[in-house]
Structure formats: C-alpha cells, structure tokens
Scaffold this motif. Structure first.
Motif, mmCIF file in Angstrom:
data_model
loop_
_atom_site.group_PDB
_atom_site.id
_atom_site.type_symbol
_atom_site.label_atom_id
_atom_site.label_comp_id
_atom_site.label_asym_id
_atom_site.label_seq_id
_atom_site.Cartn_x
_atom_site.Cartn_y
_atom_site.Cartn_z
ATOM 1 N N PHE A 68 5.811 20.707 -6.299
ATOM 2 C CA PHE A 68 5.742 19.571 -5.892
ATOM 3 C C PHE A 68 6.918 18.784 -6.009
ATOM 4 C CE2 PHE A 68 4.876 14.768 -5.990
ATOM 5 C CZ PHE A 68 4.387 14.675 -4.743
ATOM 6 N N ILE A 69 7.333 18.476 -7.297
ATOM 7 C CA ILE A 69 8.616 18.166 -7.503
ATOM 8 C C ILE A 69 9.747 18.508 -6.695
ATOM 9 C CG2 ILE A 69 10.600 17.613 -9.387
ATOM 10 C CD1 ILE A 69 8.564 15.645 -9.730
ATOM 11 N N LYS A 70 10.052 19.743 -6.572
ATOM 12 C CA LYS A 70 11.017 20.280 -5.895
ATOM 13 C C LYS A 70 10.996 19.934 -4.432
ATOM 14 C CE LYS A 70 12.708 25.073 -4.446
ATOM 15 N NZ LYS A 70 12.670 26.402 -4.682
ATOM 16 N N ARG A 71 9.693 19.997 -3.708
ATOM 17 C CA ARG A 71 9.672 19.680 -2.233
ATOM 18 C C ARG A 71 9.526 18.013 -2.046
ATOM 19 N NH1 ARG A 71 7.489 23.824 0.916
ATOM 20 N NH2 ARG A 71 6.782 25.418 0.060
ATOM 21 N N PHE A 72 9.157 17.342 -3.032
ATOM 22 C CA PHE A 72 9.131 15.920 -2.858
ATOM 23 C C PHE A 72 10.618 15.486 -2.912
ATOM 24 C CE2 PHE A 72 8.365 11.724 -5.201
ATOM 25 C CZ PHE A 72 7.688 11.102 -4.052
ATOM 26 N N VAL A 73 11.250 15.871 -4.030
ATOM 27 C CA VAL A 73 12.799 15.389 -4.056
ATOM 28 C C VAL A 73 13.579 15.876 -2.873
ATOM 29 C CG1 VAL A 73 14.973 15.567 -5.538
ATOM 30 C CG2 VAL A 73 12.541 15.263 -6.386
ATOM 31 N N ALA A 74 13.459 17.041 -2.470
ATOM 32 C CA ALA A 74 14.170 17.426 -1.252
ATOM 33 C C ALA A 74 13.956 16.747 -0.037
ATOM 34 C CB ALA A 74 13.765 18.929 -1.071
ATOM 35 N N GLU A 75 12.528 16.346 0.195
ATOM 36 C CA GLU A 75 12.329 15.489 1.363
ATOM 37 C C GLU A 75 12.681 14.256 1.099
ATOM 38 O OE1 GLU A 75 10.427 14.942 5.018
ATOM 39 O OE2 GLU A 75 10.677 16.650 3.967
ATOM 40 N N ILE A 110 0.737 -1.329 -0.049
ATOM 41 C CA ILE A 110 -0.076 0.116 0.174
ATOM 42 C C ILE A 110 0.832 1.260 -0.044
ATOM 43 C CG2 ILE A 110 -2.230 -0.932 1.044
ATOM 44 C CD1 ILE A 110 -1.193 0.052 3.850
ATOM 45 N N ALA A 111 2.158 1.259 -0.217
ATOM 46 C CA ALA A 111 2.980 2.302 -0.620
ATOM 47 C C ALA A 111 2.570 3.075 -1.707
ATOM 48 C CB ALA A 111 4.468 1.817 -0.635
ATOM 49 N N ALA A 112 2.674 4.527 -1.691
ATOM 50 C CA ALA A 112 2.351 5.361 -2.737
ATOM 51 C C ALA A 112 3.575 4.726 -3.716
ATOM 52 C CB ALA A 112 2.421 6.781 -2.430
ATOM 53 N N LYS A 113 2.987 4.688 -4.900
ATOM 54 C CA LYS A 113 4.014 4.236 -6.032
ATOM 55 C C LYS A 113 3.993 5.019 -7.415
ATOM 56 C CE LYS A 113 4.238 -0.626 -4.403
ATOM 57 N NZ LYS A 113 3.272 -1.433 -3.895
ATOM 58 N N ARG A 114 2.719 5.471 -7.734
ATOM 59 C CA ARG A 114 2.575 6.329 -8.869
ATOM 60 C C ARG A 114 2.060 7.916 -8.577
ATOM 61 N NH1 ARG A 114 -1.259 4.639 -12.013
ATOM 62 N NH2 ARG A 114 -2.162 3.514 -10.387
ATOM 63 N N PHE A 115 3.003 8.648 -8.519
ATOM 64 C CA PHE A 115 2.610 9.995 -8.177
ATOM 65 C C PHE A 115 1.916 10.905 -9.228
ATOM 66 C CE2 PHE A 115 5.381 8.402 -4.928
ATOM 67 C CZ PHE A 115 4.915 8.953 -3.803
ATOM 68 N N VAL A 116 0.729 11.027 -9.175
ATOM 69 C CA VAL A 116 -0.008 11.771 -10.404
ATOM 70 C C VAL A 116 -0.488 13.060 -10.082
ATOM 71 C CG1 VAL A 116 -2.264 11.614 -11.840
ATOM 72 C CG2 VAL A 116 -1.186 9.582 -10.921
ATOM 73 N N VAL A 117 0.383 14.175 -10.558
ATOM 74 C CA VAL A 117 0.230 15.543 -10.206
ATOM 75 C C VAL A 117 -0.190 16.520 -11.048
ATOM 76 C CG1 VAL A 117 1.890 17.422 -9.111
ATOM 77 C CG2 VAL A 117 2.529 15.002 -8.617
ATOM 78 N N HIS A 118 -0.954 17.581 -10.718
ATOM 79 C CA HIS A 118 -1.984 18.334 -11.541
ATOM 80 C C HIS A 118 -0.531 19.456 -11.969
ATOM 81 C CE1 HIS A 118 -4.254 21.532 -13.070
ATOM 82 N NE2 HIS A 118 -5.527 20.690 -12.809
ATOM 83 N N ASP A 119 -0.847 19.678 -13.309
ATOM 84 C CA ASP A 119 0.116 20.516 -14.008
ATOM 85 C C ASP A 119 0.572 21.934 -13.156
ATOM 86 O OD1 ASP A 119 1.738 21.202 -16.433
ATOM 87 O OD2 ASP A 119 0.599 22.840 -16.375
ATOM 88 N N ALA A 120 -0.510 22.427 -12.504
ATOM 89 C CA ALA A 120 -0.631 23.722 -11.664
ATOM 90 C C ALA A 120 0.422 23.513 -10.503
ATOM 91 C CB ALA A 120 -1.886 24.205 -11.493
ATOM 92 N N VAL A 121 0.593 22.478 -10.118
ATOM 93 C CA VAL A 121 1.481 22.373 -9.027
ATOM 94 C C VAL A 121 2.656 21.391 -9.021
ATOM 95 C CG1 VAL A 121 -0.402 23.195 -7.187
ATOM 96 C CG2 VAL A 121 -0.196 20.616 -7.818
ATOM 97 N N TYR A 122 2.707 21.192 -10.211
ATOM 98 C CA TYR A 122 3.884 19.876 -10.522
ATOM 99 C C TYR A 122 5.152 20.561 -10.239
ATOM 100 C CZ TYR A 122 6.562 16.492 -13.167
ATOM 101 O OH TYR A 122 7.457 15.419 -13.379
#
Length: 466
Positions: free
Chosen positions: A277-284, A262-274
C-alpha cells in the motif's frame, strides 16, 4: 473585507462590510419575504429551483473561475463543484414535494390525523470557504424549497462567491428577500443569530465556531444543524484491492488541496498489505500535478490562504520532531503562492498534531496495524466522527466493521462523499443534525400534528384523558 488570490497573493477586490442599517434592512426583508414565500405551493418552489440549476450550468465557467481566483481550487474541480450544485437543485426540484407530503396516522373512528411540514422562517447559514458554492447550496436547495428563507454569512475570504450565489437566485426569479448574503465579520454573527426574526441556524466549520453558534442558539431556543471538523479514517484490510485502495485514497486525501472535512486523513493499514500500500500510495501522490489552479491538468493548487499553509507546515514539523517519518513532501514549495505539496507521514506517534488534530491540507498520516480489531480501535481513536472508508473484498465483513466505527457515514470500497440522495452529517465532535436527502429538508420544518374530529352527534359526555 477583501478577496485575495492565494496563487499570487494579489488582492482581487475589496468589499465594504454591511452596516448596521443594511443588516437591519436584510433582516426586515427576510421576515417580509417569508410570509409570502411560505404560501407558495411546493411545486412552484421546485420550479424556481430548477431554474437555478439551469443558470448554474450556463454560468459554470464564470463561477468556477471565481472560486479558483478566491480560494485556489483547481479549475476542473471548481467546474465539478458548480455541476454538483446544479445536481442538488435538480434533486430537490424533483423530490421536495414527496419529501414534504402530509403523513397520515392511525386514528379513532370519526377522526383524521396527519402530520404536515411547515417552514420555520429565516434561517442563518454560516458557511466556510473550502467549497464556497457547494456548502451554501447544500443548505439553500432544501431549506428554501421547504418554504424557509435564507441568510448567508459566508467566509470572509470568498465574498465574491457569496454575492454570486445571491445573484443566481435573484436572476432565477426568486422574490426579493428570499435569499440574501450578509457581508459581516464573524464577531457580528451572535447579534444576527440572537435577533428574533432569525428562527434557526446551520453552520459548517470549526468546533469552536460550532460551539459558539450552538450556545447562542440554545440561549434563544433555536434549532441548529452543525457540520464540524473531521479526521476520517481510511481502513485498508488484509483482503483489500490494494491498488484501488491506494489510488482512491491518494485522491481522497488531496482533492481540493486536502481542504475537506471528509477527506481521508488517517490511513489505517493492515500489516499484511502495508508495504504494498505504501509503495503504491506514495507513487500515486507523487504523480499529482501541483501548479497553477487555472490550468485544467492541475491536480493540487495552493492552499486557500498563506496563514493556513503555514499552520499545516507547523503541524507537520511538530509531528516530525515527535518522531514521524516523511515519505514524501513535508516542506512548503519554494515558489510564489501558498503552496504545500502532497505529503505522507509514517511512524506517526500518538498525540502528535497529525495524529490528534484535524489537518486541513494535503497531509496523510499512515498507521500499520496487526489485525482487524486494532484497525477499528485506531479508526475510533479520535474526537471526531464525520466519515470513514473501509476497504475489503468481503462486503459482509465491511458492513460488520462499519457498524463498529463511530462516524456519521461509512463507505466501503469508496471515498467518503456527500450526495444529495443520502443523509450527511457527523457524530461526536463532528457535529449533529443531517443535511441532504429527506432528512435534510426536514431539519428546519415544524412537523405539526393536525387532528380533525367529526362533531359530536349526541349529548353524551365525553371523557378526555390528556
């Protein structure tokens, strides 16, 4: 059968497989134990389960270290797993009697009709290595408290955990044969499941393993519950709290080294916040501590086996060859142990391994979508249907979208998790049946109708329509 430390590659201990005569003895013990155990009042079974919870908490350090040595789980997460097992015992110790209460039905004058819930008998559980205590307790706590007895065929790389679970039930005072571990390879499961003394089976594992168990059980008309793989979508919409979504998403992908159905595996991100999100996600993700799982501050330890780590890297390498972009990670760590770093792939092409297959390790695939409908379409673009996570500031919107995603459970502004209080399970290739809560305890019982009719008081003929 041997236990190997994935951090060092060293053999911890070697165990002899149970022989044919030992398997026969355990099946016989289970059959005998069931006849007595089923007659125990539910309240007594609840008391026994509460004693198990107490022992688990007393032995948290011992059992957590055992898990970490056998499959590499960071020690803090292993300690949390023992506590979760105690929690599921607490839950059924408190609620089993209510869940199994007789259910009264409307009936004609002079009659009384009810449904009673009777146990089936010995239940075989085939369990995986990734949560070696929790997966087992998720079946043991409800099924034994319903009056069944248990036979655990655990994964071959965690035999020490299997015997420790048997130990805790024995030490809590459960009668002999009520719960037993079978140290057998996978090719012996079919024979045990076909035995007439085994009345049902539950499996958490891969799709092929589930199909094999379901086929054998079907040939023998035995009930099964299957919790299989997952490729859970994590949908981040344009009105989401991006910081919270990125922080929780990074943990959801990398908890337990990413080795979770049940891990999150496919991250489906709206273009407006993509981009945000990528910047924060990779940094975390890059902030996680990868290292010795025996250290309290380690976030990600080794993969459970060397061959599993190599399989994950093959999926990543083939996906990169197909056009995916590595944003972080992507190569096995140059150190002793089966270490694979937390990895993020973007520009993931359709049909490549990280898109089409379950990736059972710390690898996130990120997709950019243009709108809500595209997000839902991508979320459902998988053969699996275990869980899904949706991130939005509009809860009504979140619940509406949850109704359009094919999954056994959806969480809004939260990671997908199993909780003793709510049903858990999947659809499509993720299996069938439910574990936990009231639904879980009633999977392996006979809901028997009992109709009591007052004797006839006259000689009039009665016409019965069947």
């Amino acid at each position: 059968m041997k236990s190997t430390n994935p951090t060092t590659g060293e053999t911890i201990e070697t165990y002899d497989d149970h022989t044919e005569s030992e398997i026969e003895e355990r099946l016989s013990n289970a059959e005998t134990a069931f006849e007595a155990w089923r007659e125990r009042p539910v309240a007594e079974r609840e008391t026994k389960l509460a004693a198990v919870a107490t022992l688990l908490r007393e032995r948290t350090e011992e059992y957590a270290e055992l898990m970490t040595r056998e499959m590499g789980k960071p020690i803090a997460q292993a300690e949390a797993e023992v506590e979760k097992c105690a929690w599921v015992c607490d839950h059924y110790a408190e609620h089993a009697g209510r869940y199994l209460q007789d259910e009264q039905h409307a009936s004609p004058p002079g009659s009384k009709v009810k449904t009673i819930y009777e146990p089936l008998g010995p239940v075989l559980a085939i369990m995986p290595w990734n949560f070696p205590f929790w997966q087992a307790f998720r079946f043991i706590a409800p099924y034994l408290t319903a009056g069944n007895v248990g036979l655990l065929k655990h994964a071959s790389n965690v035999p020490g955990c299997a015997l420790a679970i048997e130990e805790v039930f024995r030490d809590a005072g459960y009668p002999e044969g009520t719960f037993q571990s079978l140290l057998i390879p996978s090719d012996r499961v079919d024979t045990v499941l076909s035995d007439s003394r085994v009345k049902a089976a539950t499996l958490t594992g891969s799709g092929p393993a589930g199909q094999a168990v379901a086929a054998t059980a079907g040939e023998n008309l035995k009930k099964t519950v299957l919790e299989l793989g997952g490729s859970d979508p994590y949908v981040v919409l344009d009105d989401a709290d991006v910081e919270a979504a990125a922080t929780t998403g990074a943990w959801s992908r990398n908890l337990n080294g990413g080795q979770s159905c049940i891990a999150a595996k496919r991250f489906v991100v709206h273009d407006a916040v993509y981009e945000e999100f990528i910047k924060r996600f990779v940094a975390e993700i890059e902030s996680f501590t990868v290292g010795d799982p025996m250290e309290q501050d380690t976030d990600v330890g080794p993969q459970a086996r060397q061959d599993l780590m190599e399989g994950i890297h093959q999926q990543v390498a083939e996906s990169v060859d197909a056009g995916a972009t590595v944003l972080t990670g992507g190569e096995p760590l140059d150190c002793e142990g089966a270490y694979y770093p937390p990895t993020v792939l973007a520009d993931v092409p359709p049909g490549c391994p990280v898109d089409a297959e379950e990736v059972f390790g710390p690898v996130a695939a990120v997709y950019r979508v243009s709108d809500e409908d595209a997000a839902i379409e991508k979320a459902n673009d998988t053969e699996f249907g275990l869980g899904a996570s949706i991130w939005t500031d509009d809860l009504d919107r979140g619940e509406r979208i949850a109704g359009r995603i094919d999954a056994g459970c959806t969480y809004i502004n939260e990671l997908v998790k199993s909780d003793p209080r709510v049903p858990f399970g999947g659809v499509k290739e993720s299996g069938y049946g439910r574990e936990l809560s009231e639904a879980g305890i009633k999977e392996f019982v006979n809901p028997k109708t009992v109709w009591s009719q007052q004797p006839q008081t006259n000689d009039e003929d009665e016409v019965t329509i069947e």
